[in-house]
Scaffold this motif. Sequence first.
Motif, PDB file in Angstrom:
ATOM      1  N   ALA A  47      11.293  -5.447 -10.319  1.00 36.26           N
ATOM      2  CA  ALA A  47      11.835  -6.773 -10.580  1.00 36.26           C
ATOM      3  C   ALA A  47      10.887  -7.775  -9.942  1.00 36.26           C
ATOM      4  O   ALA A  47      10.768  -7.847  -8.721  1.00 36.26           O
ATOM      5  N   PHE A  48      10.206  -8.536 -10.770  1.00 43.75           N
ATOM      6  CA  PHE A  48       9.137  -9.428 -10.339  1.00 43.75           C
ATOM      7  C   PHE A  48       9.585 -10.868 -10.575  1.00 43.75           C
ATOM      8  O   PHE A  48      10.127 -11.192 -11.632  1.00 43.75           O
ATOM      9  N   GLY A  49       9.397 -11.735  -9.595  1.00 44.39           N
ATOM     10  CA  GLY A  49       9.811 -13.111  -9.805  1.00 44.39           C
ATOM     11  C   GLY A  49       9.832 -13.927  -8.538  1.00 44.39           C
ATOM     12  O   GLY A  49       9.093 -13.651  -7.583  1.00 44.39           O
ATOM     13  N   SER A  50      10.700 -14.937  -8.523  1.00 44.33           N
ATOM     14  CA  SER A  50      10.774 -15.862  -7.392  1.00 44.33           C
ATOM     15  C   SER A  50      12.097 -15.686  -6.660  1.00 44.33           C
ATOM     16  O   SER A  50      12.598 -14.576  -6.521  1.00 44.33           O
ATOM     17  N   SER A  51      12.691 -16.788  -6.205  1.00 45.85           N
ATOM     18  CA  SER A  51      13.864 -16.685  -5.331  1.00 45.85           C
ATOM     19  C   SER A  51      15.085 -16.101  -6.016  1.00 45.85           C
ATOM     20  O   SER A  51      15.908 -15.456  -5.357  1.00 45.85           O
ATOM     21  N   SER A  52      15.239 -16.291  -7.327  1.00 53.57           N
ATOM     22  CA  SER A  52      16.415 -15.726  -7.973  1.00 53.57           C
ATOM     23  C   SER A  52      16.263 -14.239  -8.236  1.00 53.57           C
ATOM     24  O   SER A  52      17.238 -13.564  -8.586  1.00 53.57           O
ATOM     25  N   THR A  53      15.058 -13.705  -8.069  1.00 53.11           N
ATOM     26  CA  THR A  53      14.875 -12.254  -8.029  1.00 53.11           C
ATOM     27  C   THR A  53      15.044 -11.755  -6.600  1.00 53.11           C
ATOM     28  O   THR A  53      15.718 -10.755  -6.342  1.00 53.11           O
ATOM     29  N   TYR A  81      20.491  -9.631  -8.000  1.00 52.10           N
ATOM     30  CA  TYR A  81      20.540  -9.015  -9.321  1.00 52.10           C
ATOM     31  C   TYR A  81      19.817  -7.664  -9.404  1.00 52.10           C
ATOM     32  O   TYR A  81      20.306  -6.745 -10.085  1.00 52.10           O
ATOM     33  N   PRO A  82      18.662  -7.453  -8.741  1.00 51.81           N
ATOM     34  CA  PRO A  82      18.047  -6.126  -8.856  1.00 51.81           C
ATOM     35  C   PRO A  82      18.943  -5.010  -8.305  1.00 51.81           C
ATOM     36  O   PRO A  82      18.994  -3.917  -8.879  1.00 51.81           O
ATOM     37  N   ASN A  83      19.636  -5.270  -7.201  1.00 51.97           N
ATOM     38  CA  ASN A  83      20.498  -4.235  -6.642  1.00 51.97           C
ATOM     39  C   ASN A  83      21.756  -4.029  -7.475  1.00 51.97           C
ATOM     40  O   ASN A  83      22.247  -2.910  -7.608  1.00 51.97           O
ATOM     41  N   ARG A  84      22.287  -5.105  -8.039  1.00 58.10           N
ATOM     42  CA  ARG A  84      23.409  -4.973  -8.962  1.00 58.10           C
ATOM     43  C   ARG A  84      22.986  -4.148 -10.183  1.00 58.10           C
ATOM     44  O   ARG A  84      23.725  -3.278 -10.651  1.00 58.10           O
ATOM     45  N   LEU A  85      21.816  -4.447 -10.718  1.00 58.38           N
ATOM     46  CA  LEU A  85      21.309  -3.725 -11.878  1.00 58.38           C
ATOM     47  C   LEU A  85      21.109  -2.253 -11.548  1.00 58.38           C
ATOM     48  O   LEU A  85      21.467  -1.364 -12.334  1.00 58.38           O
ATOM     49  N   ASN A 102      12.216  -4.609  -5.526  1.00 62.05           N
ATOM     50  CA  ASN A 102      12.402  -6.062  -5.600  1.00 62.05           C
ATOM     51  C   ASN A 102      11.122  -6.751  -5.140  1.00 62.05           C
ATOM     52  O   ASN A 102      10.757  -6.697  -3.967  1.00 62.05           O
ATOM     53  N   ARG A 103      10.465  -7.389  -6.076  1.00 54.89           N
ATOM     54  CA  ARG A 103       9.212  -8.090  -5.792  1.00 54.89           C
ATOM     55  C   ARG A 103       9.383  -9.586  -6.057  1.00 54.89           C
ATOM     56  O   ARG A 103       8.524 -10.242  -6.629  1.00 54.89           O
ATOM     57  N   GLY A 104      10.533 -10.111  -5.637  1.00 54.90           N
ATOM     58  CA  GLY A 104      10.766 -11.537  -5.758  1.00 54.90           C
ATOM     59  C   GLY A 104      10.309 -12.265  -4.513  1.00 54.90           C
ATOM     60  O   GLY A 104      10.486 -11.780  -3.393  1.00 54.90           O
ATOM     61  N   LYS A 105       9.715 -13.440  -4.677  1.00 59.35           N
ATOM     62  CA  LYS A 105       9.247 -14.247  -3.556  1.00 59.35           C
ATOM     63  C   LYS A 105       9.556 -15.709  -3.838  1.00 59.35           C
ATOM     64  O   LYS A 105       9.025 -16.301  -4.782  1.00 59.35           O
ATOM     65  N   GLY A 106      10.422 -16.288  -3.018  1.00 60.73           N
ATOM     66  CA  GLY A 106      10.898 -17.639  -3.234  1.00 60.73           C
ATOM     67  C   GLY A 106       9.795 -18.677  -3.324  1.00 60.73           C
ATOM     68  O   GLY A 106       8.793 -18.606  -2.608  1.00 60.73           O
ATOM     69  N   GLY A 107       9.973 -19.658  -4.215  1.00 65.43           N
ATOM     70  CA  GLY A 107       9.055 -20.779  -4.335  1.00 65.43           C
ATOM     71  C   GLY A 107       7.878 -20.560  -5.256  1.00 65.43           C
ATOM     72  O   GLY A 107       7.145 -21.503  -5.568  1.00 65.43           O
TER      73      GLY A 107
END
Length: 321
Positions: A115-121, A133-137, A154-159
């Motif tokens: 799961a790649f993305g920003s703060s909502s990841t 969401y990644p853990n729910r999924l 989880n490869r989300g990073k805010g901003g």
Amino acid sequence: MMILRFRRTLGPAAAVILAAVSASTALAQTAPANASALSTGSTAPVSSVATAQSGTPTQSLSGRTIDKVATIAARARDIFNRVPCLPPKGVSQSVGSLPHVAAKLAANKPVVIVAFGSSSTQGYGATSPEFNYPNRLAAQLHRKYPAAAITVLNRGKGGEDAPEMIKRLRTEVIDAKPDMVIWQVGTNAVLRNLDPASTAKTVEDGVATIQASGADLVLIDPQYAPAVNARGESAGRMVGLLNRVAHYRHVGIFPRFEVMRDWHDRQSLPFDTFVTKDGLHMNDWGYACFAQLLGDNIIKSVDQVQAGASLPAAATVNRPL
């Protein structure tokens, strides 16, 4: 029992929590002793009651952990009882064909999802990492494929948005050798007044790199929330351009913008039902419903591929605005 491997965001208690959410019987079975146990597949027995030297049963630390797990699991099950998660009407949610994931599951081989993305990841706005969401999924996929070894990273990073993400695409995504990448992108570009066309070109370059690795790919477009809607023209262009990229590069796209708009406009849910007070990030219910709908479509795609059904290679949901 399937072993879910969560890196970076999950500790031992979180792993047990997800097991409890997936199946209540897991509370009476074994649980990972630590984070490395999740990575290696080893487990250690968990006992809910310890016997003191005096012979009087006293609740151990693991017992208190199980009590906490039961409480959080009950909360997770209850979230949709308060506000049901309904699929949107008139909004295609097809994530396209996922042949790589389907083949791995059919062959009983381990599956790696990034799961790649920003703060909502990353999960900003959730009350606990277990509710992003990644853990729910991951918990949903665990329930559907209990014998599979599925790793969700989880490869989300805010901003961040595409310019920053592309710099870490190789090290944090490609090097993990994923079978599937879910790339959430575009919201921060809107908020930072980045040129939508330039952002879309960067995303297209990243999509090409991911495709070259052999991974299945699903794009996630911006959220429908007050902070984004305040820049409606830019948000509309971004949503449209991401759909064009998905169509041109023959990858899936989950229309988060239209799904969330359906929550608000058709289902008449106030924004505070699914968005935090900052007017931007999803709350626990928002992440849960988003993950549920995304997971339903991933499962449907995998089932259709395994059944030999022909799926469109390109996603054409959400015509450019």
